[in-house]
Scaffold this motif. Sequence first.
Motif, PDB file in Angstrom:
ATOM      1  N   GLU A  62       6.008 -20.502  55.031  1.00  0.00           N
ATOM      2  CA  GLU A  62       6.362 -19.476  54.048  1.00  0.00           C
ATOM      3  C   GLU A  62       7.260 -18.413  54.669  1.00  0.00           C
ATOM      4  O   GLU A  62       8.214 -17.948  54.046  1.00  0.00           O
ATOM      5  CB  GLU A  62       5.100 -18.834  53.465  1.00  0.00           C
ATOM      6  CG  GLU A  62       5.363 -17.708  52.478  1.00  0.00           C
ATOM      7  CD  GLU A  62       6.233 -18.118  51.280  1.00  0.00           C
ATOM      8  OE1 GLU A  62       7.060 -17.288  50.843  1.00  0.00           O
ATOM      9  OE2 GLU A  62       6.109 -19.253  50.791  1.00  0.00           O
TER      10      GLU A  62
ATOM     11  N   GLN B 111      10.998 -17.540  53.516  1.00  0.00           N
ATOM     12  CA  GLN B 111      11.376 -16.173  53.137  1.00  0.00           C
ATOM     13  C   GLN B 111      12.736 -15.785  53.716  1.00  0.00           C
ATOM     14  O   GLN B 111      13.595 -15.263  53.009  1.00  0.00           O
ATOM     15  CB  GLN B 111      10.304 -15.178  53.592  1.00  0.00           C
ATOM     16  CG  GLN B 111      10.603 -13.736  53.230  1.00  0.00           C
ATOM     17  CD  GLN B 111       9.530 -12.768  53.754  1.00  0.00           C
ATOM     18  OE1 GLN B 111       8.532 -13.161  54.349  1.00  0.00           O
ATOM     19  NE2 GLN B 111       9.754 -11.491  53.522  1.00  0.00           N
TER      20      GLN B 111
ATOM     21  N   GLU C 181      15.580 -17.754  52.081  1.00  0.00           N
ATOM     22  CA  GLU C 181      15.876 -17.251  50.736  1.00  0.00           C
ATOM     23  C   GLU C 181      16.625 -15.923  50.773  1.00  0.00           C
ATOM     24  O   GLU C 181      17.297 -15.561  49.813  1.00  0.00           O
ATOM     25  CB  GLU C 181      14.585 -17.131  49.927  1.00  0.00           C
ATOM     26  CG  GLU C 181      14.016 -18.476  49.525  1.00  0.00           C
ATOM     27  CD  GLU C 181      12.642 -18.400  48.886  1.00  0.00           C
ATOM     28  OE1 GLU C 181      12.058 -17.287  48.773  1.00  0.00           O
ATOM     29  OE2 GLU C 181      12.121 -19.473  48.499  1.00  0.00           O
TER      30      GLU C 181
END
Length: 170
Positions: free
Chosen positions: A141, A145, A148
């Motif tokens: 994750e 992050q 993105e």
Amino acid sequence: MGNKLKLKVEGTLLTLEREFDAPQELVFEVHSSAEHLKHWWGPRGWELTYCTVDFRPGGVWHYCMTCKDEGQGEFFGMESWGKSIYKSIDAPKEIQHTDYFSDAEGNIAENMPPSHNVWEFKPMEGNRTLLISKARYDSEEALRQVLEMGMEQGIDETLGRLDDYLQTLR
């Protein structure tokens, strides 16, 4: 591969590779001092408006990238602070460091993921160098992050600026 960025994601590991038409020692050197980093670190349109480097194991690299390109809209004038702590240095082959988002005082941004990095500088034929960057994140994750947030484009532009800067030093 040429000078094109090669990116691979495997779980929590992000591996980046790019060739440079410059010798290993020079590619390593331009990663080791504020005077060099000010010329190329950051995406196009961004400048290092603050940069200190204590290039030794346990030393800190603290910097601020500021968007100076009015054409980047809402990013214009934005600051992005970072802090790296060097773990080990094996000149001119490898730099290991942990990279953090920070504030102007060097306080680590707890809400942003750190990365544990190994930069390898591999000599190639023709006085070229392959830079391999391996960044491990604490979770998939956390890696997602930063991807993105546009990290792939940012690092591609940063390494393009590095390539441009190396050509001025040859």
